[in-house]
Design a protein around this motif. Structure first.
Motif, mmCIF file in Angstrom:
data_model
loop_
_atom_site.group_PDB
_atom_site.id
_atom_site.type_symbol
_atom_site.label_atom_id
_atom_site.label_comp_id
_atom_site.label_asym_id
_atom_site.label_seq_id
_atom_site.Cartn_x
_atom_site.Cartn_y
_atom_site.Cartn_z
ATOM 1 N N ARG A 150 36.663 38.222 34.446
ATOM 2 C CA ARG A 150 37.634 38.507 33.393
ATOM 3 C C ARG A 150 39.067 38.210 33.815
ATOM 4 O O ARG A 150 40.015 38.567 33.119
ATOM 5 N N GLY A 151 39.223 37.590 34.977
ATOM 6 C CA GLY A 151 40.553 37.200 35.408
ATOM 7 C C GLY A 151 41.231 38.150 36.366
ATOM 8 O O GLY A 151 42.409 37.970 36.693
ATOM 9 N N PHE A 152 40.493 39.193 36.834
ATOM 10 C CA PHE A 152 41.055 40.134 37.809
ATOM 11 C C PHE A 152 40.255 40.025 39.096
ATOM 12 O O PHE A 152 39.054 39.809 39.060
ATOM 13 N N GLY A 153 40.915 40.212 40.238
ATOM 14 C CA GLY A 153 40.197 39.989 41.488
ATOM 15 C C GLY A 153 40.364 41.045 42.545
ATOM 16 O O GLY A 153 40.004 40.810 43.698
ATOM 17 N N THR A 154 40.897 42.215 42.213
ATOM 18 C CA THR A 154 41.117 43.237 43.226
ATOM 19 C C THR A 154 39.819 43.987 43.520
ATOM 20 O O THR A 154 38.999 44.204 42.630
ATOM 21 N N ASP A 157 22.167 41.159 36.492
ATOM 22 C CA ASP A 157 23.230 40.417 37.176
ATOM 23 C C ASP A 157 22.700 39.840 38.485
ATOM 24 O O ASP A 157 21.845 40.420 39.143
ATOM 25 N N ILE A 158 23.206 38.667 38.832
ATOM 26 C CA ILE A 158 22.828 38.009 40.092
ATOM 27 C C ILE A 158 24.081 37.959 40.963
ATOM 28 O O ILE A 158 24.933 37.094 40.791
ATOM 29 N N GLY A 159 24.186 38.900 41.877
ATOM 30 C CA GLY A 159 25.349 38.957 42.759
ATOM 31 C C GLY A 159 24.927 38.887 44.210
ATOM 32 O O GLY A 159 23.806 39.267 44.563
ATOM 33 N N TYR A 218 33.990 43.916 41.595
ATOM 34 C CA TYR A 218 34.792 42.766 42.015
ATOM 35 C C TYR A 218 34.366 41.515 41.273
ATOM 36 O O TYR A 218 35.197 40.803 40.690
ATOM 37 N N TYR A 219 33.051 41.231 41.248
ATOM 38 C CA TYR A 219 32.669 39.984 40.586
ATOM 39 C C TYR A 219 32.661 40.095 39.063
ATOM 40 O O TYR A 219 32.889 39.105 38.363
ATOM 41 N N VAL A 220 32.460 41.297 38.505
ATOM 42 C CA VAL A 220 32.575 41.455 37.057
ATOM 43 C C VAL A 220 34.033 41.274 36.623
ATOM 44 O O VAL A 220 34.333 40.549 35.666
ATOM 45 N N ASN A 221 34.963 41.911 37.332
ATOM 46 C CA ASN A 221 36.373 41.790 36.969
ATOM 47 C C ASN A 221 36.919 40.400 37.236
ATOM 48 O O ASN A 221 37.810 39.922 36.524
ATOM 49 N N TYR A 264 28.626 52.476 48.023
ATOM 50 C CA TYR A 264 29.998 51.976 47.905
ATOM 51 C C TYR A 264 30.115 50.459 48.064
ATOM 52 O O TYR A 264 30.755 49.796 47.221
ATOM 53 N N PRO A 265 29.538 49.832 49.106
ATOM 54 C CA PRO A 265 29.705 48.379 49.232
ATOM 55 C C PRO A 265 29.183 47.607 48.023
ATOM 56 O O PRO A 265 29.775 46.598 47.620
ATOM 57 N N TYR A 266 28.104 48.090 47.431
ATOM 58 C CA TYR A 266 27.494 47.389 46.300
ATOM 59 C C TYR A 266 28.257 47.644 45.002
ATOM 60 O O TYR A 266 28.432 46.733 44.182
ATOM 61 N N TYR A 267 28.725 48.878 44.829
ATOM 62 C CA TYR A 267 29.480 49.189 43.609
ATOM 63 C C TYR A 267 30.828 48.479 43.614
ATOM 64 O O TYR A 267 31.254 47.933 42.598
#
Length: 352
Positions: A273-277, A18-20, A267-270, A259-262
């Motif tokens: 899929r249409g979720f942003g929390t 993944d490229i985040g 966040y970007y995976v969800n 924690y910040p990375y997980y």
């Protein structure tokens, strides 16, 4: 220093490439740098005596690898001993002939170290890309797996199915170095997938990303039962566990750093899929608790979790994903070093 493995229990790392963005700096690496770092990570893992290195397949701009076999071939020349596997190959939308030939070629290049871990994939972008319908999701996977297993056994094959042109005494070339390529099926949590893996008589790789690992025990039982009923030997029914991991000198340090990375990763995976929390710190603390499957903590904590799961599943392979969420490569290197030098020797000593 390189650690030997005489226990039979395999330990390795895998990446989905993944490229985040780094949530602390906002910097995002290029696809070129990401691939180069993956090759460097594999070389380090091999030098330190880990057993397996895996690369996943995605067809999106926010992932760097769409062809695991190509990158694994580059890794083959930078390494000497590790097994090289996909994690996973999206078999539903791949041509099984092309997949087998690519990994048979990798097997020759790597002197017999290639494996295939096939799955249905967590994303569906490959379906329209290669002209398949998600309405055929299960049927495609079953037919393609059946064909892949036959390709693995036969250098000439006559075959017909619903989704691919038939084969008429086709020559399947090249052949792998040692008779057949080891094939696994990735299972995310459905009983049907576990039963399917057992019936096919291939290894089952459990993707355990959270929660209490005990909930996966019924899948292991179903897999072994289906394998026995299909006439497969217990030796053929291998189980692996894959999961997210972050290791530091202390468990508190690991949680504070990761924690910040997980949170960023989910966040970007969800969001895809249409979720942003965003994940709260309290939610993360719950996910990283001692009785959960998330491998975040000190070396001692990780060893304890792996051994607890081994008591549950009797598995023979553990693969850790240690490079998600925009994690800087220096931290990925530290994770691989701790896994290889602090964790792997203790697990191998405990599992004889």
């Amino acid at each position: 220093m390189k650690q030997g493995n005489s226990s039979g229990f395999e330990i390795g790392v895998y990446t989905l490439a993944d490229i985040g963005p780094d949530p602390l700096t906002g910097h995002t690496v290029s696809a070129k740098q990401r691939v180069e770092e993956i090759i460097d990570a594999a070389q380090l893992a091999d030098e330190l005596g880990l057993d397996v290195f895996g690369i996943g397949e995605h067809h999106r701009l926010d992932y760097a690898v769409s062809s695991p076999a190509v990158v694994l071939a580059a890794i083959a020349y930078a390494t000497n001993r590790m097994k090289l596997t996909s994690t996973t190959s999206v078999l539903s939308t791949l041509d099984p002939v092309r997949l087998f030939e690519d990994f048979a070629t990798l097997d020759l290049v790597s002197n017999g170290r290639a494996e295939i871990l096939a799955g249905r994939g967590a994303f569906i972008e490959s379906f329209p890309l290669f002209g398949y319908s998600t309405n055929d999701y299960d049927e495609l996977f079953t037919e393609h797996m059946d064909l892949l297993l036959q390709l693995n056994k036969n250098e000439r094959l006559t075959w017909s199915g619903e989704f691919r042109p038939p084969l008429n005494n086709a020559e399947i070339s090249p052949r792998p170095l040692h008779d057949q390529i080891p094939i696994w099926i990735g299972v995310g949590g459905t009983p049907e997938s576990a039963v399917r893996a057992g019936r096919f008589g291939v290894g089952m790789a459990l993707a355990i990303l959270g929660g209490n690992p005990r909930r996966f025990k019924p899948l292991v039982d179903l897999y072994r039962q289906a394998g026995r009923e299909a006439g497969h030997s217990p030796e053929a029914l291998k189980i692996g566990v894959t999961g997210h991991a972050y290791i530091a000198e202390t468990t508190q340090q690991a949680k504070d750093e990761f924690y910040p990375y997980y949170s960023n990763y989910w966040y970007y995976v969800n969001r895809q899929r249409g979720f942003g929390t965003k994940m709260s710190r309290a939610e993360f603390e719950q996910m990283a608790a001692p009785d959960t499957a998330l491998f975040v903590g000190s070396p001692e904590q990780i060893v304890e979790k792996v051994l607890q799961q081994h008591e549950l599943f009797g598995h023979s392979r553990f693969l850790a994903q240690v490079d998600i969420g925009g994690l800087p490569f220096s931290k990925v290197v530290k994770n691989i070093e701790l896994l290889a030098t602090e964790i792997a020797p203790k697990i191998r000593k405990a599992i004889k």
